[in-house]
Design a protein around this motif. Structure first.
Motif, PDB file in Angstrom:
ATOM      1  N   VAL A  82       1.063  -1.252  -0.227  1.00 43.78           N
ATOM      2  CA  VAL A  82      -0.029  -0.442  -0.207  1.00 43.78           C
ATOM      3  C   VAL A  82       1.084   1.376   0.072  1.00 43.78           C
ATOM      4  N   ALA A  83       2.358   1.172   0.275  1.00 45.40           N
ATOM      5  CA  ALA A  83       2.738   2.759   0.396  1.00 45.40           C
ATOM      6  C   ALA A  83       3.528   2.657  -0.955  1.00 45.40           C
ATOM      7  N   GLY A  84       3.898   1.879  -1.771  1.00 39.66           N
ATOM      8  CA  GLY A  84       4.538   2.074  -2.996  1.00 39.66           C
ATOM      9  C   GLY A  84       3.150   2.291  -3.641  1.00 39.66           C
TER      10      GLY A  84
ATOM     11  N   ASP B 118      -3.677  -5.760  -1.156  1.00 42.99           N
ATOM     12  CA  ASP B 118      -4.332  -4.950   0.407  1.00 42.99           C
ATOM     13  C   ASP B 118      -4.029  -6.224   1.461  1.00 42.99           C
ATOM     14  N   ARG B 119      -2.943  -5.910   2.674  1.00 42.89           N
ATOM     15  CA  ARG B 119      -2.836  -7.177   3.422  1.00 42.89           C
ATOM     16  C   ARG B 119      -4.150  -6.664   4.979  1.00 42.89           C
ATOM     17  N   PRO B 120      -4.349  -5.869   5.502  1.00 43.14           N
ATOM     18  CA  PRO B 120      -5.187  -6.261   5.963  1.00 43.14           C
ATOM     19  C   PRO B 120      -6.297  -7.261   6.006  1.00 43.14           C
TER      20      PRO B 120
ATOM     21  N   SER C  63      -5.993 -11.222   6.940  1.00 44.44           N
ATOM     22  CA  SER C  63      -5.938 -11.876   8.438  1.00 44.44           C
ATOM     23  C   SER C  63      -7.927 -11.635   8.735  1.00 44.44           C
ATOM     24  N   LYS C  64      -8.348 -11.531   7.687  1.00 44.70           N
ATOM     25  CA  LYS C  64      -9.932 -10.469   8.357  1.00 44.70           C
ATOM     26  C   LYS C  64     -10.834 -11.090   6.509  1.00 44.70           C
ATOM     27  N   GLY C  65     -11.614 -10.517   5.955  1.00 44.56           N
ATOM     28  CA  GLY C  65     -12.303 -11.065   4.988  1.00 44.56           C
ATOM     29  C   GLY C  65     -11.673 -12.391   4.345  1.00 44.56           C
TER      30      GLY C  65
ATOM     31  N   ARG D  84      11.794  -9.196  -8.621  1.00 44.59           N
ATOM     32  CA  ARG D  84      12.184  -8.761  -7.177  1.00 44.59           C
ATOM     33  C   ARG D  84      13.918  -7.251  -7.553  1.00 44.59           C
ATOM     34  N   ALA D  85      13.846  -6.631  -6.842  1.00 45.49           N
ATOM     35  CA  ALA D  85      15.733  -5.945  -6.503  1.00 45.49           C
ATOM     36  C   ALA D  85      16.378  -6.580  -6.065  1.00 45.49           C
ATOM     37  N   VAL D  86      17.139  -6.387  -6.603  1.00 47.93           N
ATOM     38  CA  VAL D  86      18.591  -7.453  -6.237  1.00 47.93           C
ATOM     39  C   VAL D  86      19.238  -6.286  -5.782  1.00 47.93           C
TER      40      VAL D  86
ATOM     41  N   LEU E 136       2.719 -15.306   9.092  1.00 48.81           N
ATOM     42  CA  LEU E 136       1.146 -14.317   7.659  1.00 48.81           C
ATOM     43  C   LEU E 136       1.682 -13.107   7.110  1.00 48.81           C
ATOM     44  N   ARG E 137       1.887 -13.050   6.212  1.00 49.18           N
ATOM     45  CA  ARG E 137       2.083 -11.535   5.789  1.00 49.18           C
ATOM     46  C   ARG E 137       1.611 -11.390   4.112  1.00 49.18           C
ATOM     47  N   SER E 138       1.803 -13.035   3.485  1.00 44.87           N
ATOM     48  CA  SER E 138       1.141 -12.419   2.325  1.00 44.87           C
ATOM     49  C   SER E 138       0.284 -13.141   1.765  1.00 44.87           C
TER      50      SER E 138
ATOM     51  N   GLY F 115       6.689   3.297   3.794  1.00 43.88           N
ATOM     52  CA  GLY F 115       6.196   2.044   4.485  1.00 43.88           C
ATOM     53  C   GLY F 115       6.433   1.925   5.830  1.00 43.88           C
ATOM     54  N   ASP F 116       6.310  -0.047   6.217  1.00 43.59           N
ATOM     55  CA  ASP F 116       6.897  -0.394   7.168  1.00 43.59           C
ATOM     56  C   ASP F 116       8.708  -0.842   6.842  1.00 43.59           C
ATOM     57  N   ALA F 117       9.101  -0.818   5.496  1.00 42.25           N
ATOM     58  CA  ALA F 117      10.546  -0.564   5.504  1.00 42.25           C
ATOM     59  C   ALA F 117      10.475   0.811   6.181  1.00 42.25           C
TER      60      ALA F 117
ATOM     61  N   PHE G  46      -5.296   3.441  13.625  1.00 41.61           N
ATOM     62  CA  PHE G  46      -5.189   2.263  13.302  1.00 41.61           C
ATOM     63  C   PHE G  46      -6.547   2.015  13.173  1.00 41.61           C
ATOM     64  N   TRP G  47      -6.803   0.571  12.484  1.00 37.42           N
ATOM     65  CA  TRP G  47      -7.701  -0.307  13.538  1.00 37.42           C
ATOM     66  C   TRP G  47      -7.834  -1.701  13.306  1.00 37.42           C
ATOM     67  N   SER G  48      -8.097  -2.756  13.779  1.00 38.91           N
ATOM     68  CA  SER G  48      -8.625  -4.015  13.765  1.00 38.91           C
ATOM     69  C   SER G  48      -9.741  -4.532  14.080  1.00 38.91           C
TER      70      SER G  48
HETATM   71  C1  FAD Z   1      -2.324  -9.620   7.646  1.00 37.80           C
HETATM   72  C2  FAD Z   1      -2.412  -8.763   8.133  1.00 37.80           C
HETATM   73  C3  FAD Z   1      -3.296  -7.343   8.842  1.00 37.80           C
HETATM   74  C4  FAD Z   1      -3.018  -6.692   9.067  1.00 37.80           C
HETATM   75  N1  FAD Z   1      -4.268  -5.423   9.661  1.00 37.80           N
HETATM   76  C5  FAD Z   1      -4.298  -4.416  10.131  1.00 37.80           C
HETATM   77  C6  FAD Z   1      -5.086  -3.521  10.182  1.00 37.80           C
HETATM   78  O1  FAD Z   1      -6.411  -4.178  10.436  1.00 37.80           O
HETATM   79  N2  FAD Z   1      -4.822  -1.977  10.805  1.00 37.80           N
HETATM   80  C7  FAD Z   1      -3.658  -1.291  10.430  1.00 37.80           C
HETATM   81  O2  FAD Z   1      -3.483  -0.401  10.319  1.00 37.80           O
HETATM   82  N3  FAD Z   1      -2.937  -2.489   9.680  1.00 37.80           N
HETATM   83  C8  FAD Z   1      -2.826  -3.988   9.873  1.00 37.80           C
HETATM   84  N4  FAD Z   1      -1.773  -4.359   8.850  1.00 37.80           N
HETATM   85  C9  FAD Z   1      -0.546  -3.502   8.243  1.00 37.80           C
HETATM   86  C10 FAD Z   1      -0.694  -3.662   7.117  1.00 37.80           C
HETATM   87  O3  FAD Z   1      -1.495  -3.660   6.352  1.00 37.80           O
HETATM   88  C11 FAD Z   1       0.482  -2.916   7.187  1.00 37.80           C
HETATM   89  O4  FAD Z   1       1.170  -1.581   7.689  1.00 37.80           O
HETATM   90  C12 FAD Z   1       1.286  -1.795   5.418  1.00 37.80           C
HETATM   91  O5  FAD Z   1       0.744  -3.276   4.317  1.00 37.80           O
HETATM   92  C13 FAD Z   1       2.693  -1.680   5.337  1.00 37.80           C
HETATM   93  O6  FAD Z   1       3.068  -1.816   3.721  1.00 37.80           O
HETATM   94  P1  FAD Z   1       3.904  -1.862   2.837  1.00 37.80           P
HETATM   95  O7  FAD Z   1       4.037  -1.049   1.035  1.00 37.80           O
HETATM   96  O8  FAD Z   1       5.126  -0.345   3.674  1.00 37.80           O
HETATM   97  O9  FAD Z   1       4.551  -3.531   2.606  1.00 37.80           O
HETATM   98  P2  FAD Z   1       3.966  -4.082   2.454  1.00 37.80           P
HETATM   99  O10 FAD Z   1       2.636  -4.211   2.746  1.00 37.80           O
HETATM  100  O11 FAD Z   1       4.515  -5.633   2.570  1.00 37.80           O
HETATM  101  O12 FAD Z   1       4.607  -4.442   0.599  1.00 37.80           O
HETATM  102  C14 FAD Z   1       5.936  -4.577   0.450  1.00 37.80           C
HETATM  103  C15 FAD Z   1       5.694  -4.928  -0.742  1.00 37.80           C
HETATM  104  O13 FAD Z   1       7.374  -5.091  -1.296  1.00 37.80           O
HETATM  105  C16 FAD Z   1       7.637  -6.253  -1.784  1.00 37.80           C
HETATM  106  N5  FAD Z   1       9.436  -6.295  -1.945  1.00 37.80           N
HETATM  107  C17 FAD Z   1       9.244  -7.061  -1.105  1.00 37.80           C
HETATM  108  N6  FAD Z   1      11.014  -6.734  -1.119  1.00 37.80           N
HETATM  109  C18 FAD Z   1      11.400  -6.549  -2.793  1.00 37.80           C
HETATM  110  C19 FAD Z   1      12.201  -6.766  -4.144  1.00 37.80           C
HETATM  111  N7  FAD Z   1      13.796  -6.848  -3.336  1.00 37.80           N
HETATM  112  N8  FAD Z   1      11.532  -6.338  -5.124  1.00 37.80           N
HETATM  113  C20 FAD Z   1      10.723  -6.089  -5.653  1.00 37.80           C
HETATM  114  N9  FAD Z   1       8.912  -5.904  -4.143  1.00 37.80           N
HETATM  115  C21 FAD Z   1       9.832  -6.171  -3.113  1.00 37.80           C
HETATM  116  C22 FAD Z   1       6.749  -7.375  -1.380  1.00 37.80           C
HETATM  117  O14 FAD Z   1       6.286  -8.112  -1.959  1.00 37.80           O
HETATM  118  C23 FAD Z   1       5.396  -6.460  -0.987  1.00 37.80           C
HETATM  119  O15 FAD Z   1       4.504  -6.738  -1.680  1.00 37.80           O
HETATM  120  C24 FAD Z   1      -2.294  -5.602   8.255  1.00 37.80           C
HETATM  121  C25 FAD Z   1      -0.611  -6.323   8.477  1.00 37.80           C
HETATM  122  C26 FAD Z   1      -1.326  -7.552   7.943  1.00 37.80           C
HETATM  123  C27 FAD Z   1       0.021  -8.576   7.664  1.00 37.80           C
END
Ligand code: FAD
Length: 414
Positions: A18-20, A47-49, A52-54, A84-86, A130-132, A280-282, A326-328
């Motif tokens: 979602v950040a990208g 989307d990741r949320p 663990s839900k729907g 994938r970026a290496v 659980l992430r993907s 994002g999370d990174a 945030f929500w849950s």
């Molecule tokens: C199961 C689950 C439930 C959640 N529920 C909630 C909720 O209810 N409320 C809430 O506020 N937050 C929730 N979150 C947290 C929220 O989803 C994350 O904060 C959000 O997804 C982070 O987004 P991001 O884009 O930073 O990372 P990500 O969503 O992890 O996306 C990163 C992407 O980068 C890709 N990637 C990694 N390395 C490389 C590479 N080298 N080259 C190319 N691509 C790469 C990955 O494959 C991935 O697709 C939940 C997360 C999970 C896993």
């Protein structure tokens, strides 16, 4: 890469979370019309949320959880590469992909998320995480009626998985060393109410930590036997670890960027290399005054940081964002929290509760000076929206009105 003083003509977003996705959307909304590519090894960004839900419950399918349909990318001339970026190669003007191709870019956004933290105990590799989407599919297969499931970690994801598992008729044991979990995130009264719901719905909660996951005994019939620090054991057909994530910082570290539990960025998402951004999370935010904030692992923070990085890549000022939210969802209730509910972060603060009978519906943290610092509520989204406005405007609400269930939340923010 062109000079950071020139407008970018090519941007590559690494990671289709979602950040990208928010960065792609914001770049086009701000009028950026140069080349735009997203590296998304899992295909179209989703989307990741819901995982663990729907999606886990089967009420939403893979198409429903996509962040946008294929036409969205075509209409905006965004190239989605399932690669994938290496390695980051700033000196050579681009990124190396798996397969060896070098993709050139004036600006790169690292939006690579994180990987689930693994249980570092003997046998810990047996635990599912659980992430993907693929992880959620694997978990779904384990949640058969009558299956015994041990979940390690009763934070947001562990609790949501426990809720889905009992809905499928599984026998669930939820293990966490803290009682109640989540108090820093939602305040202790709401955390207690939420944790008590597990017991009411048939989830067994245990206050401990596993020290080993051994092979199950034939007489138990379960595949795994968890030995806990308190000396007890839990037999389980499947073990799930929901103990947080480790930010994906490998690319950044190898490229020599500043990293400290996340890729360090400023409010515009710039890393220690001016042509490389992170979101994002990174990523982890260092404020202008040098204060390094805790890394967020929430959806809205990922959206906002993607938008901020988009502005930053175009050389435009970062948008102002208010208090974090945030929500849950678990056991049929919807929880939201805004701001901070952790009194340790605000000496002299006090908590005000809005309760019906003895059941807390909302908790508010007020500073020593009476300013609202945070609010968490169960099934009261209007209350959290009102609290958000109060916090963002720096108002000092009447504590009695906050506590009175008869006072309409919308009146509080006036
Ligand atoms: C199961 C689950 C439930 C959640 N529920 C909630 C909720 O209810 N409320 C809430 O506020 N937050 C929730 N979150 C947290 C929220 O989803 C994350 O904060 C959000 O997804 C982070 O987004 P991001 O884009 O930073 O990372 P990500 O969503 O992890 O996306 C990163 C992407 O980068 C890709 N990637 C990694 N390395 C490389 C590479 N080298 N080259 C190319 N691509 C790469 C990955 O494959 C991935 O697709 C939940 C997360 C999970 C896993």
């Amino acid at each position: 890469m062109n000079s950071v003083l020139e407008a970018p003509r090519s941007i590559v977003v690494v990671g289709g979370g979602v950040a990208g996705f928010s960065a792609l959307s914001e770049l086009r909304a701000r009028g950026y019309d140069g080349a735009l590519t997203v590296l998304s090894p899992e295909g179209l960004p989703y989307d990741r949320p819901p995982l663990s839900k729907g999606y886990l419950l089967g009420t939403e399918d893979a198409e429903k959880i996509r962040l946008a349909p294929a036409s969205w990318y075509a209409e905006r001339d965004v190239e989605v590469l399932p690669a994938r970026a290496v390695a980051l190669r700033p000196a050579e003007g681009g990124i190396e992909l798996d397969g060896g191709r070098l993709l050139s870019a004036d600006r790169v956004l690292l939006a690579v998320g994180g990987a689930p933290r693994r249980l570092r105990i003997p046998g810990g590799v047996a635990a599912l995480t659980l992430r993907s989407r693929a992880d959620s599919d694997a978990l779904r297969r384990a949640l058969a009626p009558g299956a015994s499931i041990a979940i390690v970690g009763a934070g947001l994801i562990g609790a949501e998985v426990a809720s889905a598992a009992v809905a499928f008729g599984a026998e669930v044991t939820l293990i966490d060393p803290v009682e109640p979990p989540l108090a820093p995130a939602v305040g202790e009264p709401i955390a207690r109410r939420l944790h008590a719901m597990h017991g009411e719905r048939g989830v067994r909660t245990v206050v401990s930590v596993p020290v080993e996951i051994a092979r199950g005994r034939a007489d138990d019939g379960a595949a795994h036997l968890l030995r806990l620090a308190d000396g007890s054991t839990v037999a389980a057909d499947a073990v799930i670890a929901g103990i947080g994530i480790v930010p994906e910082t490998g690319l950044a570290e190898a490229a020599g960027l500043a990293v400290d539990d996340g890729v360090i960025v400023d409010p515009s998402g710039v890393t220690s290399n001016p042509s490389v951004f992170a979101a994002g999370d990174a990523s982890r935010l260092r404020l202008a005054d040098g204060v390094l904030l805790r890394r967020s692992e929430h959806w809205e923070a990922a959206v906002r940081s993607g938008q901020a990085a988009a502005a930053g890549m175009l050389g435009e000022p970062a948008p102002e964002f208010g208090a974090p939210w945030f929500w849950s969802d678990r056991h049929g209730v919807h929880v939201e929290a805004v701001g901070t509910l952790d009194p340790r972060q605000a000496p002299g603060s006090r908590t005000v509760l809005r309760a019906v009978g003895r059941v807390p519906q909302a908790a508010f943290l007020l500073s020593a000076g009476g300013h609202l610092l945070g609010c968490a509520a169960v099934d009261l989204p209007l209350m959290v929206r009102a609290a958000r406005r109060i916090i963002d405007r720096g108002l000092t609400p009447d504590p009695e009105a906050l506590a009175d269930p008869a006072v309409d939340p919308r009146r509080l923010a006036r």
